[in-house]
Scaffold this motif. Sequence first.
Motif, PDB file in Angstrom:
ATOM      1  N   MET A  31       0.804  -1.215   0.000  1.00 38.77           N
ATOM      2  CA  MET A  31       0.000   0.000   0.000  1.00 38.77           C
ATOM      3  C   MET A  31       0.843   1.273   0.000  1.00 38.77           C
ATOM      4  O   MET A  31       0.354   2.333  -0.343  1.00 38.77           O
ATOM      5  N   SER A  32       2.119   1.181   0.370  1.00 40.70           N
ATOM      6  CA  SER A  32       2.945   2.375   0.416  1.00 40.70           C
ATOM      7  C   SER A  32       4.347   2.040  -0.048  1.00 40.70           C
ATOM      8  O   SER A  32       4.732   0.872  -0.116  1.00 40.70           O
ATOM      9  N   ARG A  33       5.111   3.063  -0.366  1.00 40.71           N
ATOM     10  CA  ARG A  33       6.492   2.857  -0.775  1.00 40.71           C
ATOM     11  C   ARG A  33       7.311   2.472   0.447  1.00 40.71           C
ATOM     12  O   ARG A  33       7.318   3.170   1.450  1.00 40.71           O
ATOM     13  N   ALA A  34       8.003   1.367   0.357  1.00 40.86           N
ATOM     14  CA  ALA A  34       8.791   0.882   1.486  1.00 40.86           C
ATOM     15  C   ALA A  34       9.905   1.861   1.831  1.00 40.86           C
ATOM     16  O   ALA A  34      10.399   2.605   0.982  1.00 40.86           O
ATOM     17  N   ALA A  35      10.317   1.854   3.088  1.00 39.87           N
ATOM     18  CA  ALA A  35      11.353   2.757   3.568  1.00 39.87           C
ATOM     19  C   ALA A  35      12.713   2.466   2.949  1.00 39.87           C
ATOM     20  O   ALA A  35      13.553   3.358   2.844  1.00 39.87           O
ATOM     21  N   SER A  36      12.940   1.222   2.494  1.00 40.22           N
ATOM     22  CA  SER A  36      14.213   0.869   1.881  1.00 40.22           C
ATOM     23  C   SER A  36      14.030  -0.358   0.989  1.00 40.22           C
ATOM     24  O   SER A  36      12.997  -1.017   1.027  1.00 40.22           O
ATOM     25  N   GLY A  37      15.038  -0.637   0.215  1.00 39.62           N
ATOM     26  CA  GLY A  37      15.071  -1.829  -0.625  1.00 39.62           C
ATOM     27  C   GLY A  37      16.510  -2.144  -0.958  1.00 39.62           C
ATOM     28  O   GLY A  37      17.399  -1.313  -0.771  1.00 39.62           O
ATOM     29  N   ASP A  57      18.073   8.029  -2.167  1.00 43.90           N
ATOM     30  CA  ASP A  57      19.485   7.873  -1.854  1.00 43.90           C
ATOM     31  C   ASP A  57      19.869   6.422  -2.125  1.00 43.90           C
ATOM     32  O   ASP A  57      19.040   5.519  -1.996  1.00 43.90           O
ATOM     33  N   GLU A  58      21.139   6.212  -2.496  1.00 37.81           N
ATOM     34  CA  GLU A  58      21.588   4.848  -2.780  1.00 37.81           C
ATOM     35  C   GLU A  58      22.972   4.618  -2.187  1.00 37.81           C
ATOM     36  O   GLU A  58      23.870   5.448  -2.336  1.00 37.81           O
ATOM     37  N   TYR A  59      23.117   3.501  -1.523  1.00 38.32           N
ATOM     38  CA  TYR A  59      24.380   3.068  -0.935  1.00 38.32           C
ATOM     39  C   TYR A  59      24.878   1.874  -1.732  1.00 38.32           C
ATOM     40  O   TYR A  59      24.121   0.930  -1.963  1.00 38.32           O
ATOM     41  N   TRP A  60      26.134   1.908  -2.171  1.00 40.94           N
ATOM     42  CA  TRP A  60      26.742   0.798  -2.903  1.00 40.94           C
ATOM     43  C   TRP A  60      27.806   0.169  -2.011  1.00 40.94           C
ATOM     44  O   TRP A  60      28.680   0.878  -1.482  1.00 40.94           O
ATOM     45  N   CYS A  61      27.768  -1.145  -1.870  1.00 41.05           N
ATOM     46  CA  CYS A  61      28.716  -1.894  -1.046  1.00 41.05           C
ATOM     47  C   CYS A  61      29.386  -2.957  -1.918  1.00 41.05           C
ATOM     48  O   CYS A  61      28.696  -3.740  -2.573  1.00 41.05           O
ATOM     49  N   HIS A  62      30.701  -2.991  -1.927  1.00 37.19           N
ATOM     50  CA  HIS A  62      31.448  -3.970  -2.733  1.00 37.19           C
ATOM     51  C   HIS A  62      31.432  -5.322  -2.031  1.00 37.19           C
ATOM     52  O   HIS A  62      31.743  -5.421  -0.847  1.00 37.19           O
ATOM     53  N   SER A 110      39.786  -6.551 -16.089  1.00 38.23           N
ATOM     54  CA  SER A 110      39.704  -7.642 -15.134  1.00 38.23           C
ATOM     55  C   SER A 110      38.993  -8.812 -15.794  1.00 38.23           C
ATOM     56  O   SER A 110      38.046  -8.598 -16.556  1.00 38.23           O
ATOM     57  N   PRO A 111      39.429 -10.052 -15.517  1.00 38.98           N
ATOM     58  CA  PRO A 111      38.709 -11.194 -16.061  1.00 38.98           C
ATOM     59  C   PRO A 111      37.397 -11.453 -15.323  1.00 38.98           C
ATOM     60  O   PRO A 111      36.579 -12.254 -15.757  1.00 38.98           O
ATOM     61  N   ASP A 112      37.206 -10.771 -14.210  1.00 41.18           N
ATOM     62  CA  ASP A 112      35.997 -10.936 -13.406  1.00 41.18           C
ATOM     63  C   ASP A 112      35.254  -9.607 -13.379  1.00 41.18           C
ATOM     64  O   ASP A 112      35.844  -8.545 -13.550  1.00 41.18           O
ATOM     65  N   GLY A 113      33.970  -9.653 -13.150  1.00 41.37           N
ATOM     66  CA  GLY A 113      33.185  -8.435 -13.009  1.00 41.37           C
ATOM     67  C   GLY A 113      33.184  -7.962 -11.568  1.00 41.37           C
ATOM     68  O   GLY A 113      33.997  -8.388 -10.750  1.00 41.37           O
ATOM     69  N   ALA A 114      32.247  -7.077 -11.259  1.00 38.65           N
ATOM     70  CA  ALA A 114      32.070  -6.555  -9.897  1.00 38.65           C
ATOM     71  C   ALA A 114      30.704  -6.985  -9.389  1.00 38.65           C
ATOM     72  O   ALA A 114      29.701  -6.823 -10.086  1.00 38.65           O
ATOM     73  N   PHE A 115      30.671  -7.539  -8.190  1.00 40.62           N
ATOM     74  CA  PHE A 115      29.438  -7.974  -7.550  1.00 40.62           C
ATOM     75  C   PHE A 115      29.221  -7.083  -6.335  1.00 40.62           C
ATOM     76  O   PHE A 115      30.056  -7.040  -5.439  1.00 40.62           O
ATOM     77  N   ILE A 116      28.123  -6.322  -6.336  1.00 39.33           N
ATOM     78  CA  ILE A 116      27.876  -5.338  -5.277  1.00 39.33           C
ATOM     79  C   ILE A 116      26.463  -5.469  -4.735  1.00 39.33           C
ATOM     80  O   ILE A 116      25.614  -6.116  -5.341  1.00 39.33           O
ATOM     81  N   THR A 117      26.246  -4.845  -3.596  1.00 44.12           N
ATOM     82  CA  THR A 117      24.908  -4.690  -3.034  1.00 44.12           C
ATOM     83  C   THR A 117      24.552  -3.209  -3.113  1.00 44.12           C
ATOM     84  O   THR A 117      25.356  -2.354  -2.744  1.00 44.12           O
ATOM     85  N   CYS A 118      23.361  -2.908  -3.602  1.00 44.12           N
ATOM     86  CA  CYS A 118      22.849  -1.534  -3.637  1.00 44.12           C
ATOM     87  C   CYS A 118      21.644  -1.465  -2.703  1.00 44.12           C
ATOM     88  O   CYS A 118      20.733  -2.287  -2.796  1.00 44.12           O
ATOM     89  N   ILE A 119      21.664  -0.468  -1.824  1.00 48.09           N
ATOM     90  CA  ILE A 119      20.569  -0.261  -0.872  1.00 48.09           C
ATOM     91  C   ILE A 119      19.993   1.120  -1.136  1.00 48.09           C
ATOM     92  O   ILE A 119      20.732   2.106  -1.150  1.00 48.09           O
ATOM     93  N   THR A 120      18.685   1.195  -1.358  1.00 51.24           N
ATOM     94  CA  THR A 120      18.045   2.487  -1.609  1.00 51.24           C
ATOM     95  C   THR A 120      17.136   2.869  -0.450  1.00 51.24           C
ATOM     96  O   THR A 120      16.514   2.027   0.183  1.00 51.24           O
ATOM     97  N   VAL A 121      17.089   4.191  -0.214  1.00 54.72           N
ATOM     98  CA  VAL A 121      16.243   4.754   0.846  1.00 54.72           C
ATOM     99  C   VAL A 121      15.552   5.990   0.276  1.00 54.72           C
ATOM    100  O   VAL A 121      16.234   6.960  -0.071  1.00 54.72           O
ATOM    101  N   PRO A 122      14.224   5.953   0.077  1.00 51.26           N
ATOM    102  CA  PRO A 122      13.314   4.814   0.234  1.00 51.26           C
ATOM    103  C   PRO A 122      13.551   3.799  -0.876  1.00 51.26           C
ATOM    104  O   PRO A 122      14.457   3.950  -1.692  1.00 51.26           O
ATOM    105  N   ARG A 123      12.682   2.794  -0.954  1.00 52.48           N
ATOM    106  CA  ARG A 123      12.827   1.739  -1.944  1.00 52.48           C
ATOM    107  C   ARG A 123      12.801   2.313  -3.358  1.00 52.48           C
ATOM    108  O   ARG A 123      12.024   3.212  -3.683  1.00 52.48           O
TER     109      ARG A 123
END
Length: 150
Positions: A31-37, A57-62, A110-123
């Motif tokens: 029913m509403s936009r979540a506070a984060s995702g 806002d978005e937070y990126w974590c390696h 790099s022979p490998d890519g980057a795997f990250i977590t992105c956290i958004t506030v709000p979602r």
Amino acid sequence: MRASELMKKYGMARHAENGAYVEKHYPSDKMSRAASGSIYYYVAPGEITKFHRIDCDEYWCHNAGADIEIWSFTPEGSLRKLILGTSEAAEPFVFLKRGEIFASRLHADSPDGAFITCITVPRFTYEGFEMIEKEEMLARYPESADFWEM
């Protein structure tokens, strides 16, 4: 695990801005936009993400793999070049403020890519997502031309 193996493990799908992702967490209140995702996000070797702006806002974590460059233009027009990763020049965590226009690419070959977590506030929502095409970026921010040169 290599970043590319993590992408397969989590069954990630293509993202509109390039890269691959899978949504990991958000409250189930419809029913509403979540506070984060949050999402897991993967950028493959030789791949760049497209410039875009979001209304949160978005937070990126390696998590694993290569360092990644994030090119960000503030609403005032200033360019910030951030390096996310574990090398001496990098930070394992970066913050992108709502309204910034940003894109990313691997920091070095790099022979490998980057795997990250992105956290958004709000979602994150696609209603608050705006893709900025290359021609518009070049017209508004000429210094963005260097981004496409790898």
